[in-house]
Design a protein around this motif. Structure first.
Motif, PDB file in Angstrom:
ATOM      1  N   LEU A   1      17.909  54.143  42.867  1.00 25.74           N
ATOM      2  CA  LEU A   1      19.069  53.329  42.081  1.00 25.74           C
ATOM      3  C   LEU A   1      19.486  54.147  41.029  1.00 25.74           C
ATOM      4  CD1 LEU A   1      20.956  50.883  42.205  1.00 25.74           C
ATOM      5  CD2 LEU A   1      19.284  49.411  40.898  1.00 25.74           C
ATOM      6  N   PHE A   2      18.425  54.239  40.084  1.00 20.22           N
ATOM      7  CA  PHE A   2      18.807  55.073  38.926  1.00 20.22           C
ATOM      8  C   PHE A   2      19.470  56.463  39.131  1.00 20.22           C
ATOM      9  CE2 PHE A   2      16.404  51.818  36.456  1.00 20.22           C
ATOM     10  CZ  PHE A   2      16.802  52.428  35.223  1.00 20.22           C
ATOM     11  N   PHE A   3      19.021  57.166  40.297  1.00 22.39           N
ATOM     12  CA  PHE A   3      19.698  58.375  40.716  1.00 22.39           C
ATOM     13  C   PHE A   3      21.067  58.132  41.193  1.00 22.39           C
ATOM     14  CE2 PHE A   3      21.049  61.127  44.212  1.00 22.39           C
ATOM     15  CZ  PHE A   3      20.710  62.486  43.679  1.00 22.39           C
ATOM     16  N   PHE A   4      21.230  57.008  41.819  1.00 19.91           N
ATOM     17  CA  PHE A   4      22.698  56.815  42.307  1.00 19.91           C
ATOM     18  C   PHE A   4      23.518  56.440  41.014  1.00 19.91           C
ATOM     19  CE2 PHE A   4      20.543  55.549  46.196  1.00 19.91           C
ATOM     20  CZ  PHE A   4      20.646  56.919  46.826  1.00 19.91           C
ATOM     21  N   TYR A   5      23.118  55.636  40.295  1.00 21.41           N
ATOM     22  CA  TYR A   5      23.492  55.059  38.998  1.00 21.41           C
ATOM     23  C   TYR A   5      23.874  56.480  38.017  1.00 21.41           C
ATOM     24  CZ  TYR A   5      24.593  52.864  34.390  1.00 21.41           C
ATOM     25  OH  TYR A   5      25.336  52.544  33.361  1.00 21.41           O
ATOM     26  N   SER A   6      23.211  57.564  38.129  1.00 23.47           N
ATOM     27  CA  SER A   6      23.384  58.560  36.978  1.00 23.47           C
ATOM     28  C   SER A   6      24.862  59.270  37.547  1.00 23.47           C
ATOM     29  CB  SER A   6      22.211  59.760  37.214  1.00 23.47           C
ATOM     30  OG  SER A   6      22.420  60.184  38.333  1.00 23.47           O
ATOM     31  N   TYR A   7      25.260  59.087  38.671  1.00 25.02           N
ATOM     32  CA  TYR A   7      26.559  59.661  39.051  1.00 25.02           C
ATOM     33  C   TYR A   7      27.693  58.645  39.007  1.00 25.02           C
ATOM     34  CZ  TYR A   7      24.092  63.854  40.757  1.00 25.02           C
ATOM     35  OH  TYR A   7      23.416  64.840  41.138  1.00 25.02           O
ATOM     36  N   LEU A   8      27.456  57.389  39.428  1.00 25.54           N
ATOM     37  CA  LEU A   8      28.466  56.343  39.661  1.00 25.54           C
ATOM     38  C   LEU A   8      28.614  55.499  38.277  1.00 25.54           C
ATOM     39  CD1 LEU A   8      27.586  55.481  43.208  1.00 25.54           C
ATOM     40  CD2 LEU A   8      28.961  57.003  42.466  1.00 25.54           C
ATOM     41  N   LYS A   9      27.798  55.285  37.491  1.00 26.50           N
ATOM     42  CA  LYS A   9      28.028  54.405  36.305  1.00 26.50           C
ATOM     43  C   LYS A   9      28.564  53.054  36.821  1.00 26.50           C
ATOM     44  CE  LYS A   9      26.534  57.805  33.708  1.00 26.50           C
ATOM     45  NZ  LYS A   9      25.111  58.038  33.439  1.00 26.50           N
ATOM     46  N   THR A  10      29.520  52.605  36.119  1.00 26.59           N
ATOM     47  CA  THR A  10      30.285  51.136  36.416  1.00 26.59           C
ATOM     48  C   THR A  10      30.824  51.146  37.683  1.00 26.59           C
ATOM     49  OG1 THR A  10      32.283  52.306  35.280  1.00 26.59           O
ATOM     50  CG2 THR A  10      30.849  51.047  33.883  1.00 26.59           C
TER      51      THR A  10
END
Length: 599
Positions: free
Chosen positions: A17-26
Motif C-alpha cells: 500500500l505504501f508503494f502504491f501511495y508513493s506514486y498516487l498520494k491523494t
C-alpha cells in the motif's frame, strides 16, 4: 514515539500500500472515498426492497423489522406517506445516485491506472538514464527491458487487484455495519463465519505469493535470453547452434508457464468453493437465529440481504487477493530494481561547463574495475585544446578506459582529471558531456530522417537548415542529400540501412559538428571500413582538424599519421609519445606495429 511506531507497523504490514501511495498520494484516497460512497448507496438501494414488500403487503407498521420502522420514520420526517409510490421514488433516487457515483468511480480508477503506469515508467527511465556507466555495463539488459515492459504491466495489475481488495473490503464494512444496525446478534454469527473462511484460504495465499516471486525472476531470465538471441542471431544461425539455444528458451518459457498454471489452479479452487461457502455460512446463521436464538425469519431478512452481498464481497476480496499475490513478485522486483539503480545514481550537481581554453589534464590517474587489476596506472598527461591526439596499444592496454575517463563515464580510483586546472568533479557532468562528441565502430543511426539524425530533433527553421547543410558539406554528404527527392527528410531506416558504412560514419561526424562539439572522440571509428572509405572519413576529419580537440583510438595506424601527438599505452601506462615520425624512429614497439601493417 507512538506516531513513529504506528508508521513502522503500517510499513511492515502494508508495504505494498505504501508503494502504491508513493506514486498516487491523494489520488489513492479519492479512489477509496468514491468506493465508500458507491458501497453506501448500493446498501441503501438494496435496503429499499424490504420496506417495498412490506408496504405492498400493508405490514410495514406492524412488522418487527427495524429497517421498515426507520424507513417509515424517514418518510414522516420528509412529510411523505408510506406508499408504494414513495418507496419506489426513493429507491429510484438511490439507484440513480449510485449509478452516478459508480461512473465517477470507474472513470477515475481508469485515470489513476493510466497515471500510475506512466509515472512508474518515467521514473524507471530517468533512473536508468542517471545510473553510473560502470553500473549500467554490469546490469543485465534483459532485466532492464523486462522491468520497463512486462514487470510494469504486472505491477499495474497488482495495483488493480489491490484496489479491488480495498473496495470490496469497504463494501464488507458498509454491509456489516448496516446489518449490525438492523440485527446485531445475527451479524456477530456471520462475522465469525467470515473469520473462519479467511483461515481456510490462508494457505492458498501463501502458495500464490511464493509462485509470484518465482515468475518475476524467471521473466527476467527469459527477457535476457531473448535479447541475447537477437544480438547473436547471425552467429547462432550460421553455426547451426540456433536449435540448441532455442531449447534453452523453450525450457525458460515452460518453467514460467508451469508456475502460471499452478497460480491459475489455486484461483480455480478459490472460485469453485466460493458460492458453496457463502450458502453454507448463511444456512448456519439462519439455523442458529431460528433454532437457538428463537428469532423470527422476517427480522433477519435485511441482514440476510446485506450479508449475502457482504459474503460475495468477501469472496471477491479473496479472489482479488489471490490475483494480487500472482503479481506481488513484480512489485518486489520493481522496488528492488529501483533501490539498485538509486544506489548507483550519478551525481550531476556542479557548475555549468562553458568550455575550456587550455587543457584537459590527467593528474596521477589510476583506474581499475572492482576486483580486477589496474587498467590505468598513475597516468599524468595534458591534452591541449584543438590538438589531435591518437591513442594506440594492444587490446587491454587501457585505450577505451582512457577516453571513458575523459568523457566522465568512469571516475578515477585515484588522482583527478583537471579541466583548465579545475576538477571535473566540480562541473555538472551533463553540461560537460554536451560538449563531447563520440563516434564509435558501431554507428548510431536512428530510424528517422537525415535532418533529425544530424540535428537530434531540432526545430526545422531557416537557421537550423543552414547549419545542417553546412555540416553536411563538411563531411562530404552533400551528394547523398541532393540525389534524394526527399532531401533532408529522407528516412534512413533501421541502423541507417539506406546508407553505406562510410556514409553512416560521416553522418556521425556531422551530428557532433552540429551540436558545437569541443571534444571529438573517435573510438575505432574506421576499423570496420574498407581502405577507400577509410580514406574519405580521414579526409572529413582532416577538414575539421584544428577547430576542435580530437582524440582518436585506432588499430589502423594509417588513420593517425597526421595526429599532433600519439600516445602508446602498454600495461596501463604511457610507454611512448610523440608524432608519427618520432615514434617510428624512437619506439621499437611502435615501429614494429607500423611494419606489421606495412605502412
Amino acid at each position: 514515539m507512538f506516531k513513529r511506531r504506528a508508521k513502522k507497523f503500517l510499513k511492515a504490514n502494508f508495504e505494498d500500500l505504501f508503494f502504491f501511495y508513493s506514486y498516487l498520494k491523494t489520488k489513492l484516497f479519492y479512489v477509496v472515498i468514491f468506493s465508500f460512497f458507491v458501497s453506501l448507496l448500493d446498501a441503501l438501494s438494496l435496503s429499499m426492497f424490504i420496506p417495498l414488500f412490506e408496504v405492498a403487503s400493508q405490514t410495514a407498521k406492524s412488522t418487527d423489522n427495524k429497517l421498515s420502522h426507520y424507513f417509515i420514520s424517514f418518510l414522516e420526517f420528509i412529510h411523505l406517506e408510506a406508499t408504494i409510490n414513495s418507496v419506489l421514488l426513493l429507491m429510484v433516487f438511490f439507484f440513480v445516485l449510485k449509478a452516478t457515483f459508480r461512473y465517477v468511480d470507474v472513470y477515475y480508477r481508469n485515470l489513476v491506472n493510466s497515471y500510475f503506469v506512466k509515472m512508474i515508467r518515467i521514473e524507471l527511465l530517468n533512473m536508468i538514464s542517471n545510473v553510473k556507466y560502470s553500473k549500467f555495463i554490469t546490469t543485465d539488459l534483459g532485466t532492464i527491458q523486462n522491468s520497463l515492459t512486462t514487470e510494469v504491466v504486472n505491477v499495474n495489475n497488482a495495483y488493480t487487484h489491490y484496489i479491488s481488495v480495498i473496495q470490496n473490503s469497504i463494501f464488507i464494512v458498509v454491509y456489516i455495519s448496516m446489518s449490525f444496525w438492523v440485527n446485531s446478534k445475527f451479524t456477530i454469527i456471520i462475522i465469525v463465519g467470515g473469520l473462519i473462511s479467511k483461515v481456510l484460504f490462508q494457505k492458498f495465499y501463501s502458495n500464490s505469493k511464493t509462485l509470484s516471486f518465482s515468475v518475476a525472476k524467471k521473466n527476467n531470465i527469459l527477457a535476457s535470453l531473448l535479447m541475447q538471441q537477437v544480438n547473436n542471431f547471425k552467429y547462432l544461425k550460421s553455426t547451426a547452434t540456433m536449435p540448441i539455444y532455442s531449447k534453452k528458451l523453450e525450457e525458460s518459457i515452460v518453467n514460467i508457464e508451469n508456475d502460471q498454471l499452478k497460480i491459475g489452479k489455486i484461483s480455480a479452487r478459490i472460485l469453485s468453493v466460493r458460492e458453496p461457502i457463502v450458502i453454507l455460512f448463511l444456512a448456519i446463521a439462519i439455523f442458529i437465529q431460528v433454532n437457538v436464538i428463537e428469532g423470527s425469519l422476517s427480522s433477519v431478512l435485511p441482514s440476510l440481504l446485506f450479508f449475502y452481498r457482504a459474503f460475495n464481497s468477501l469472496m471477491s476480496v479473496q479472489l482479488s487477493w489471490t490475483a494480487f499475490l500472482k503479481y506481488v513478485g513484480s512489485v518486489e522486483h520493481i522496488v528492488t530494481f529501483k533501490a539498485d539503480l538509486n544506489s548507483e545514481a550519478e551525481s550531476i550537481k556542479g557548475y555549468d561547463f562553458k568550455g575550456f581554453t587550455k587543457e584537459i589534464k590527467f593528474d596521477a590517474v589510476t583506474f581499475g574495475y572492482q576486483n580486477e587489476d589496474k587498467v590505468l596506472d598513475n597516468i599524468s598527461y595534458a591534452i591541449h585544446k584543438n590538438k589531435t591526439i591518437a591513442i594506440v596499444g594492444k587490446s587491454g592496454s587501457g585505450k577505451t578506459t582512457f577516453v571513458n575517463l575523459i568523457s566522465g563515464l568512469l571516475v578515477p580510483n585515484q588522482g583527478d582529471i583537471l579541466i583548465d586546472n579545475v576538477s571535473i568533479k566540480n562541473y555538472n557532468i551533463n553540461s560537460y558531456r554536451s560538449k563531447i562528441g563520440l563516434i564509435s565502430q558501431e554507428t548510431v543511426v536512428f530510424n528517422d530522417t537525415l535532418f533529425n539524425n544530424v540535428t537530434f530533433w531540432s526545430e526545422k527553421n531557416e537557421k537550423t537548415l543552414e547549419k545542417f547543410r553546412s555540416v553536411i558539406e563538411k563531411v562530404d554528404l552533400l551528394e547523398f542529400l541532393e540525389r534524394s527527392n526527399a532531401k533532408e527528410d529522407i528516412m534512413l531506416g533501421d541502423n541507417g540501412v539506406v546508407m553505406s558504412g562510410g556514409q553512416r560514419q560521416r553522418l556521425s561526424i556531422a551530428r557532433e559538428l552540429f551540436k558545437d562539439t569541443e571534444i571529438l572522440i573517435l573510438d575505432e571509428a574506421t576499423s570496420a571500413l574498407d581502405s577507400q572509405t577509410e580514406k574519405l572519413i580521414q579526409e572529413s576529419i582532416d577538414r575539421i582538424k584544428g577547430s576542435l580537440t580530437i582524440i582518436i583510438i585506432a588499430h589502423r595506424l594509417s588513420t593517425i599519421k597526421s595526429a599532433d601527438t600519439i600516445l602508446l599505452l602498454k600495461k596501463g601506462q604511457i610507454h611512448a609519445e610523440g608524432n608519427f615520425q618520432d615514434l617510428v624512429k624512437n619506439s621499437p614497439v611502435f615501429s614494429k606495429m607500423v611494419a606489421l601493417q606495412e605502412i
